[in-house]
Design an enzyme around this catalytic site. Structure first.
Site, short mmCIF file in Angstrom:
data_model
loop_
_atom_site.label_atom_id
_atom_site.label_comp_id
_atom_site.label_asym_id
_atom_site.label_seq_id
_atom_site.Cartn_x
_atom_site.Cartn_y
_atom_site.Cartn_z
N GLY A 642 34.84 36.21 59.56
CA GLY A 642 35.03 35.35 58.39
C GLY A 642 36.12 35.86 57.50
N GLY A 644 37.42 35.68 53.19
CA GLY A 644 37.28 35.25 51.81
C GLY A 644 38.56 35.51 51.06
N GLY A 645 38.62 35.05 49.85
CA GLY A 645 39.85 35.18 49.08
C GLY A 645 40.25 36.60 48.81
N TYR A 646 39.31 37.56 48.92
CA TYR A 646 39.64 38.95 48.64
C TYR A 646 39.61 39.82 49.87
CZ TYR A 646 39.90 38.22 43.68
OH TYR A 646 40.31 37.80 42.44
N GLY A 647 39.51 39.21 51.06
CA GLY A 647 39.58 40.03 52.25
C GLY A 647 38.86 39.44 53.43
N LYS A 663 32.59 43.86 54.56
CA LYS A 663 33.54 43.07 53.79
C LYS A 663 34.62 44.00 53.27
CE LYS A 663 34.25 39.63 50.29
NZ LYS A 663 33.70 38.64 49.41
N ASP A 759 23.69 33.27 40.58
CA ASP A 759 24.43 32.37 41.48
C ASP A 759 23.55 31.97 42.66
OD1 ASP A 759 26.60 30.82 42.17
OD2 ASP A 759 27.67 32.42 43.20
#
Length: 958
Positions: A642, A644-647, A663, A759
């Protein structure tokens, strides 16, 4: 002598400034290269980015002035480093759906920026207020992302703005207007375009938004939640050409001075709650397209101005309380194409006359009171008179008394006097019969002047306009093809575009960047037949092979005057520079000491120390970089699960065989160090079978990584949507709800100190091999540190649709905020609907559909069809009651999570399920999906971003 020294010092400082700026630009571009995936191969050749070899980079005097990288399939985010490019004028990153995360506030440092184009990316979170610092900005296009929160009032400071497009996001709140020292949108007197459609904007349209100094031509507010009346100040903006206020909740009368808008060609006021008389549009002689449908106007006869507006192509007034007879002259308006006056009170005799418009194709008069039809000759018009008295008599078989068969318009640019060849896999035959890889995308025309989809001449005209434009712009285009025109649910005209390269068979990166910029920057201007548009492209993956020189595009010359001057005076000023450097270092030392704890929280960490500088760990292991490199097979592509915007997120395996998810934050990002440390401390303290476990972390060799237990069956969201292939019946959904509730109860009642998740959503509830629910993603979580603390006052963060309205209004976060979010999850569990979809809120939809006097509360139409048969849904009514208690407006009316757990256990017992077990063995690892068939749950950005955003699905524009 003194004057000469001063002059020399000025030269020195100018040279220092130039050299520093050049070096800084190179460092920023290098940081972007390290931060993004899929940068052009020319960025890897080690040359000077301003030497002309880096695709998408343009420089002036060795300073970066433009970054244009549309449709490059970039993956990552927009780091704060971008703020260092102080000479940047154009930033175009459009059509890169892999660019995610929040928009950094550092963008406000780009004071010379004129074009900020982020169309069709995956950015989330609020639009930063700092965007109001960009006083030179002319084009601001942030449309088709996932931005949330209000429109920043600071945008009103952008006095040079020409184009403002914030459409197709998730923006909420009211339209900001100026008030004293506070700026607002009314200050944008030079702006021509306000495009705010397809958001969640609410409240009244402020009368102060409009004034006679404005020069707006396009006002697009469609598909929001705006209420109140249309302000009469709208009539002051006489420059307007397109007005779209449709699909809101507007009420009251249409102001009488709206007919002052004599330049308007398209007006959409449909699907509101407007009342009073049908507006008088006499004098709007340029009006082409009019839609007033589905309002509650007073009963009236057909207005006299119908026959005076001779430019009309389309009239839609379905369900507007019109009565009387239609005048024969109406059908002879020269360009009339489409008439929809269905569901009204029209009566008498219908006569289309002997000389109707030659362009007239559809007349829909169904569900009226028309008693007869004078058919003077055979018409090619599609006429619909179903549910009128003349069609209700026995034996009537006229074609117009039956609903027509729906057919979609089919159009594709024909070959240009040639025979299309048979192309190999992936290649497509162009209109010039050449096999090539086209650049593809779709036009979304938001206010075309016509409604007919069968006018092929007009598509040929658009094709000619495109080719003329591409040739004048010196873009490497051989031909273009237009295909499959259609109308979508937003009443936009959608046309697919294919652009073919010259010479073929592929474009190089320079060509794609040029095409993307021309369409994202609205450089291509179609005729007013088509009016305003949005273009959305697909990624282009068939670039020409890169040459050894590293670039396939044109090199830009860069002035090296500053470097020459520096060399000439370098020897004579060496001592001065050394002194200045020493002074600079001395002045910076204290600042570095002050900020080191923010940027490098582990810088002085001795793992054996008990000092406050070290993370306070309970069970989390510190991994070395080399260890994690080994466990992931050198972070191989096959282990990538996968992004994500940070890695990236990688699957790994520990020596004992345990699967882990790692991550890895992207290198080059210096932000988030203190937050990274704080999160490790938080997660290391919580241990529960219904919480995703933190195994460890890595802060080594400049890397930031979090190591979790691997959860094989992905997110609850994926299972509810059908993406994971797991079928969730009622029993499984109850067990998942109970498991997630137990995890949250542990955070609230047993964690030390108690933790508010902040969240809770289906994307943050993971399912293991036995479908045991595990709450994940604590990037926004807050501990309740005080013994008697009842709330935390903090900035509002979270995900819209799940967010506690009381927290949103007061900024006071409580444990009941999690309860509210969990209530939304419960409703999502039974409906499989998104919390907010097409401006419909799941809480409101369920409440409106409920009838407690009926079986299953009458919710059959909103329940997920895959949940099971009605007879199997034991306890569903109690489940709905509990969910609605959780989403009460105020926290004191909501139950605690301990009460939620107890009630869910009771519901399970009522259905004959054992609340003590998590799942049957039948729901095993056979459900595990492989590879990259779905976004892995650990790719959620907020673990590093702390933005409240979430990883959106792949963009599919409206």
């Amino acid at each position: 002598m003194g004057a000469r020294i001063c002059q020399l010092l000025v030269v020195i400082f100018i040279q220092i400034s130039i050299t520093t700026g050049q070096n800084n630009d190179r460092e920023v571009l290098q940081a972007l290269k390290n931060y993004w995936q899929n940068t052009p191969p020319s960025w890897d050749d080690g040359s000077d980015p301003c030497g002309g070899s880096w695709d998408g980079i343009r420089c002036t005097n060795s300073r970066v002035t433009a970054i244009t990288l549309s449709s490059m399939n970039l993956v990552g985010g927009l780091p704060g480093d971008i703020g260092g490019l102080t000479e940047l004028q154009i930033l175009d990153l459009s059509y890169n759906t892999g660019l995610t995360g929040s928009l950094t506030s550092q963008v406000g440092n780009l004071k010379k920026l004129t074009n900020l184009l982020l169309v069709g990316c995956g950015f989330t979170g609020p639009i930063p207020d700092s965007i109001g610092n960009l006083e030179r900005l002319r084009y601001l296009s942030l449309n088709s992302n996932g931005f949330t929160g209000p429109i920043p009032a600071s945008i009103g400071n952008l006095q040079n703005l020409y184009w403002l497009d914030l459409s197709a996001n998730k923006l909420t709140g009211s339209l900001p207007v100026s008030n004293g020292s506070k700026p607002g949108l009314d200050m944008l007197t030079h702006a021509k375009h306000f495009h705010f459609g397809d958001n969640g904007l609410s409240g009244n349209i402020p009368p102060g938004l409009f004034n006679s100094n404005m020069t707006l031509i396009h006002l697009l507010f469609e598909n929001n939640e705006l209420t109140g009346s249309i302000p009469n100040t709208l009539g002051l903006v006489k420059s307007l050409e397109v007005v779209r206020l449709d699909r809101n909740g507007l009420s009251g009368i249409v102001p009488s001075n709206i007919n002052n808008l004599i330049n308007v060609t398209e007006m959409f006021l449909s699907n509101n709650r407007l009342t009073g008389v049908v507006p008088n549009l006499t004098g709007m002689s340029l009006l082409n397209y009019l839609d007033l449908s589905n309002n509650s106007f007073d009963p009236s006869v057909v207005p006299s101005w119908f026959t005076t507006l001779r430019a009309l192509t389309t009239v839609k007034m379905q369900s507007t309380n019109l009565g009387g007879e239609l005048p024969v002259d109406f059908f002879s308006i020269p360009q009339l194409q489409n008439v929809d006056l269905s569901d009204n009170r029209l009566n008498g005799t219908l006569s289309i006359g002997s000389n109707p418009s030659t362009q007239l194709q559809l007349v829909d008069l169904r569900t009226n009171q028309i008693a007869s039809f004078t058919q003077r000759r055979q018409y090619s018009i599609e006429l619909i008179l179903v549910d009128n008295p003349l069609c209700m008599e026995s034996g009537v078989t006229d074609k117009y008394c039956s609903l027509p068969t729906t057919t979609n318009a089919s159009y594709s640019t024909p070959p240009n006097n040639c025979v299309p060849p048979s192309c190999s896999s992936g290649l497509v035959s162009s209109p010039n019969c050449q096999c090539a890889f086209p650049y593809m995308g779709s036009f979304f025309f938001k206010a075309p002047s016509f409604s007919s989809l069968g006018n092929y001449t007009i598509y040929a005209s658009l094709q000619d306009q495109l080719m003329t434009f591409f040739r004048k712009a010196n873009l490497p285009v051989d031909s273009v093809a237009l295909k499959n025109p259609s109308r979508n649910l937003d009443d936009y005209l959608v046309i697919n575009l294919e652009v073919y390269p010259s010479p073929g068979p592929s474009f190089n990166r320079t060509g794609i960047v040029g095409l993307g910029f021309a369409l994202s920057n609205q450089t291509f201007k179609p005729t007013k037949d088509f009016n305003t548009y949005v273009f959305m492209s697909t990624n282009y993956d068939n670039f020409l092979p890169e040459t050894s020189g590293g670039t396939s595009g044109t090199k830009h010359k860069s002035s090296n005057t500053g470097i020459i001057i520096g060399s000439a005076v370098g020897g004579s000023v060496l001592v001065v520079l050394l002194v200045l450097a020493a002074m600079y270092a001395f002045n910076q030392r204290k600042q570095v000491e002050r900020t080191s704890q923010q940027t490098q929280p582990f810088a002085h960490w001795d793992q054996t120390s008990k000092s406050g500088d070290a993370p306070q760990l309970k069970g989390a292991r510190a991994f070395t970089f080399e260890e994690l490199k080994k466990y992931t097979n050198n972070f191989s592509e096959t282990n990538n699960i996968g992004v994500g915007g940070y890695g990236m997120v990688y699957r790994g395996s520990l020596p004992n065989g345990q699967l882990i998810a790692i991550k890895r934050a992207r290198q080059g990002s210096s932000q988030g160090g203190l937050e990274f440390k704080t999160e490790i401390e938080l997660l290391s303290r919580v241990h529960h079978k219904n919480l995703v476990g933190l195994i460890g972390f890595c802060f080594d060799q400049g890397e930031q990584m979090l190591v979790y237990e691997y959860v094989v069956n992905g997110t609850l969201k994926d299972s509810l949507s059908g993406k994971s292939g797991i079928r969730l019946d009622w029993a499984r959904r109850l067990k998942i709800a109970l498991g997630a509730a137990r995890g949250l109860q542990y955070l609230h009642d047993l964690a030390d100190p108690p933790i508010i998740h902040r969240d809770v959503k289906t994307n943050n509830i993971l399912l293991d091999e036995r479908l045991v629910a595990k709450v994940a993603d604590f990037g926004l979580s807050k501990p309740m540190s005080g013994a008697n603390q009842t709330h935390i006052t903090t900035q509002v963060k979270g995900t819209m649709g799940y967010m506690d309205p009381e927290y949103y209004m007061t900024q006071q976060l409580t444990e009941k905020s999690d309860v509210y979010s969990f209530g939304v999850v419960m409703l999502e569990l039974i409906t499989a609907r998104k919390p907010i979809e097409k401006s419909r809120y799941i809480v409101r939809e369920v409440k409106q559909a409920m009838d407690k006097n009926k079986e299953l509360y009458g919710l059959q139409d909103v329940l997920d069809p895959t949940i099971g048969l009605s007879s199997q849904l034991k306890g569903l009514e109690r489940f709905v009651d509990l969910a609605l208690r959780c989403v009460e407006e105020t926290g004191n009316q909501r139950p605690a999570m301990s009460e939620v757990v107890k009630e869910l256990e009771g519901i399970m017992a009522l259905g004959g399920f054992n609340p003590g077990t998590q799942s049957s063995s039948s729901t095993s690892a056979s459900f595990e999906t492989s590879g990259k068939d779905y976004d892995h749950p650990y790719s959620n950005d907020s673990l590093f971003a702390y933005s409240g955003g979430f990883m959106p699905p792949k963009l599919h524009p409206k």
